[in-house]
Design a protein around this motif. Sequence first.
Motif, PDB file in Angstrom:
ATOM      1  N   ARG A  66       0.580  -1.703   0.149  1.00 59.71           N
ATOM      2  CA  ARG A  66      -0.171  -0.159   0.018  1.00 59.71           C
ATOM      3  C   ARG A  66       0.930   1.206   0.019  1.00 59.71           C
ATOM      4  O   ARG A  66       2.198   1.477   0.059  1.00 59.71           O
ATOM      5  N   ALA A  67       0.450   2.243  -0.368  1.00 58.53           N
ATOM      6  CA  ALA A  67       1.019   3.818  -0.349  1.00 58.53           C
ATOM      7  C   ALA A  67       0.707   4.289   1.196  1.00 58.53           C
ATOM      8  O   ALA A  67      -1.470   4.579   0.881  1.00 58.53           O
ATOM      9  N   ILE A  68       0.642   5.458   1.650  1.00 57.20           N
ATOM     10  CA  ILE A  68       0.374   5.591   2.410  1.00 57.20           C
ATOM     11  C   ILE A  68       0.692   7.110   2.281  1.00 57.20           C
ATOM     12  O   ILE A  68       2.097   7.603   2.580  1.00 57.20           O
ATOM     13  N   PRO A  69      -0.090   8.492   1.840  1.00 56.89           N
ATOM     14  CA  PRO A  69      -0.045   9.737   1.413  1.00 56.89           C
ATOM     15  C   PRO A  69       0.557  10.125   2.938  1.00 56.89           C
ATOM     16  O   PRO A  69      -0.107  10.170   4.330  1.00 56.89           O
ATOM     17  N   ILE A  70       1.499  10.987   2.817  1.00 54.03           N
ATOM     18  CA  ILE A  70       2.069  12.016   3.749  1.00 54.03           C
ATOM     19  C   ILE A  70       1.989  13.611   2.823  1.00 54.03           C
ATOM     20  O   ILE A  70       1.732  13.481   1.686  1.00 54.03           O
ATOM     21  N   ARG A  71       1.814  14.508   3.880  1.00 53.29           N
ATOM     22  CA  ARG A  71       2.319  15.733   3.085  1.00 53.29           C
ATOM     23  C   ARG A  71       3.639  16.497   3.652  1.00 53.29           C
ATOM     24  O   ARG A  71       3.954  16.301   5.442  1.00 53.29           O
ATOM     25  N   VAL A  72       4.648  16.517   3.629  1.00 51.28           N
ATOM     26  CA  VAL A  72       5.936  17.142   4.333  1.00 51.28           C
ATOM     27  C   VAL A  72       5.917  18.814   4.021  1.00 51.28           C
ATOM     28  O   VAL A  72       6.002  19.488   2.866  1.00 51.28           O
ATOM     29  N   TYR A  73       5.771  19.197   5.197  1.00 46.26           N
ATOM     30  CA  TYR A  73       5.793  20.941   5.464  1.00 46.26           C
ATOM     31  C   TYR A  73       7.456  21.443   5.826  1.00 46.26           C
ATOM     32  O   TYR A  73       8.738  20.146   6.926  1.00 46.26           O
ATOM     33  N   ARG A  74       8.043  22.398   5.541  1.00 48.83           N
ATOM     34  CA  ARG A  74       9.505  22.527   5.230  1.00 48.83           C
ATOM     35  C   ARG A  74       9.774  24.330   4.849  1.00 48.83           C
ATOM     36  O   ARG A  74       8.318  25.348   5.328  1.00 48.83           O
ATOM     37  N   SER A  75      10.119  24.723   5.927  1.00 50.45           N
ATOM     38  CA  SER A  75      10.537  26.289   6.249  1.00 50.45           C
ATOM     39  C   SER A  75      12.093  26.439   5.934  1.00 50.45           C
ATOM     40  O   SER A  75      12.867  26.266   5.427  1.00 50.45           O
ATOM     41  N   ALA A  76      11.544  27.954   4.771  1.00 47.69           N
ATOM     42  CA  ALA A  76      12.226  28.775   4.390  1.00 47.69           C
ATOM     43  C   ALA A  76      13.612  28.738   5.200  1.00 47.69           C
ATOM     44  O   ALA A  76      15.169  29.389   4.255  1.00 47.69           O
ATOM     45  N   THR A  77      13.750  29.023   6.318  1.00 50.41           N
ATOM     46  CA  THR A  77      14.685  29.323   7.037  1.00 50.41           C
ATOM     47  C   THR A  77      14.796  27.509   8.675  1.00 50.41           C
ATOM     48  O   THR A  77      14.318  27.874   9.190  1.00 50.41           O
ATOM     49  N   PRO A  78      14.884  27.045   7.851  1.00 53.92           N
ATOM     50  CA  PRO A  78      15.208  24.807   8.521  1.00 53.92           C
ATOM     51  C   PRO A  78      16.014  25.104   9.249  1.00 53.92           C
ATOM     52  O   PRO A  78      16.916  25.537  10.155  1.00 53.92           O
ATOM     53  N   ASP A  79      15.260  24.476  10.506  1.00 50.44           N
ATOM     54  CA  ASP A  79      16.138  23.434  12.168  1.00 50.44           C
ATOM     55  C   ASP A  79      16.142  22.353  11.504  1.00 50.44           C
ATOM     56  O   ASP A  79      15.695  21.382  11.746  1.00 50.44           O
ATOM     57  N   THR A  80      17.545  22.538  11.609  1.00 59.55           N
ATOM     58  CA  THR A  80      17.692  20.438  11.298  1.00 59.55           C
ATOM     59  C   THR A  80      17.904  19.598  12.133  1.00 59.55           C
ATOM     60  O   THR A  80      18.656  18.603  12.236  1.00 59.55           O
ATOM     61  N   ALA A  81      17.749  20.304  13.489  1.00 59.72           N
ATOM     62  CA  ALA A  81      17.960  19.730  14.783  1.00 59.72           C
ATOM     63  C   ALA A  81      16.875  18.286  14.636  1.00 59.72           C
ATOM     64  O   ALA A  81      17.216  17.574  15.430  1.00 59.72           O
ATOM     65  N   ALA A  82      15.746  18.320  14.747  1.00 58.33           N
ATOM     66  CA  ALA A  82      15.094  17.198  14.120  1.00 58.33           C
ATOM     67  C   ALA A  82      14.003  17.357  13.454  1.00 58.33           C
ATOM     68  O   ALA A  82      14.080  18.370  13.125  1.00 58.33           O
ATOM     69  N   MET A  83      12.571  16.480  13.298  1.00 54.99           N
ATOM     70  CA  MET A  83      12.148  16.655  12.197  1.00 54.99           C
ATOM     71  C   MET A  83      10.888  16.009  12.975  1.00 54.99           C
ATOM     72  O   MET A  83      10.655  15.492  14.319  1.00 54.99           O
ATOM     73  N   VAL A  84       9.451  16.070  12.673  1.00 57.71           N
ATOM     74  CA  VAL A  84       7.880  15.560  12.882  1.00 57.71           C
ATOM     75  C   VAL A  84       7.237  14.936  12.532  1.00 57.71           C
ATOM     76  O   VAL A  84       7.379  15.638  11.439  1.00 57.71           O
ATOM     77  N   LEU A  85       7.106  14.277  13.214  1.00 62.56           N
ATOM     78  CA  LEU A  85       6.159  13.099  12.514  1.00 62.56           C
ATOM     79  C   LEU A  85       4.514  13.595  12.840  1.00 62.56           C
ATOM     80  O   LEU A  85       4.584  13.111  14.249  1.00 62.56           O
ATOM     81  N   TYR A  86       4.070  13.937  12.438  1.00 57.02           N
ATOM     82  CA  TYR A  86       2.612  14.506  13.075  1.00 57.02           C
ATOM     83  C   TYR A  86       1.324  13.681  12.570  1.00 57.02           C
ATOM     84  O   TYR A  86       0.867  13.156  11.275  1.00 57.02           O
ATOM     85  N   LEU A  87       0.086  13.011  13.653  1.00 59.42           N
ATOM     86  CA  LEU A  87      -0.229  12.382  13.200  1.00 59.42           C
ATOM     87  C   LEU A  87      -1.928  12.769  13.651  1.00 59.42           C
ATOM     88  O   LEU A  87      -2.221  13.571  14.847  1.00 59.42           O
ATOM     89  N   HIS A  88      -2.967  13.112  12.510  1.00 55.67           N
ATOM     90  CA  HIS A  88      -4.060  14.038  12.972  1.00 55.67           C
ATOM     91  C   HIS A  88      -4.927  13.665  13.929  1.00 55.67           C
ATOM     92  O   HIS A  88      -5.335  12.660  14.103  1.00 55.67           O
TER      93      HIS A  88
END
Length: 317
Positions: A66-88
């Motif tokens: 299967r495929a799991i749809p995702i949406r990836v949000y990026r900032s023009a001034t990114p902080d690469t210390a971590a990433m967030v996985l968000y579950l609605h």
Amino acid sequence: MTDYAALIDAETWAFIERTNSHYPPDTVDYTVAEQRAIYDRMCRAFFVGYPEGVTAETTAIQLSDRAIPIRVYRSATPDTAAMVLYLHGGGFMLGGLDSHDDVCAELCGRTGFEVVAVDYRLAPEFRHPAAFDDAVAAFHWAAAAYARPVVLCGDSAGGNLAAAVSHATRGRVRAPAGQVLIYPGLGGDRNLRSYREHAEAPMLTVRDLDFYATIRGGSSGDATQSPLADTDFSALPPTVAIAAQCDPLSSDGEAYRDRILAAGGKAWWHEEQGLVHGYLRGRHAVGRAGASFSRIVEAVSALGRGSWPYEEGGKKS
């Protein structure tokens, strides 16, 4: 009987009334498709757009079956210390990439972290453990795709899934760096304080919880469905649980904190006074909700950087 007129301020009542205006009195008798359409229209009505400099890309995690749809949000001034996985949120029956679109965009804009929203499968077409399986698969994908720490974040049903993922993945080489649970439903005992005091709360009632549990299916004694049903709360990631006072689910976060602390972990629970379930949508119109969202942003930022700015013992509420 709880005096909500005394607990809830005028801004929050206006938010409740605006939300309820989208729902016909007999919504519970509508088909699942009709209820989803109503929920989606309501979410669109609260949409506030993206912060400046935030962009999003809709794609998918490709699995063998299967495929799991995702949406990836990026900032023009990114902080690469971590990433967030968000579950609605949405009772495991409602919502998707669009329902929490601006919430995820704002979380990205205010933390600088890349945020990935997960469009897990919904009940009743896909009953438990489908949503859990998608959430776990999304975490494993994120852990492989990003060298940086992964912070789990979710509201309501999404908070349940985030916690279940934390339980399922602890002890692995790549486990969550932290979890921020927003008014989560964790399968708490119905004798807990909030279930008794707020059984008929505005926005969410115990009857609603029973409806969603039936739709979702599965067994409440299963920790993949009810994290509070687990018998082991050790080795879980640092946990911040944010609750709404006028919500039957509030005590779930409190009980979860206590069990993590008893097992020697780090956990902090905060009950937002006078707020109701689903208040994230009101963060730009309700002062209390805006202040709470700032607390959520601060928690995600702190856990992403590996810091713990909460008092020892996690007892502050």
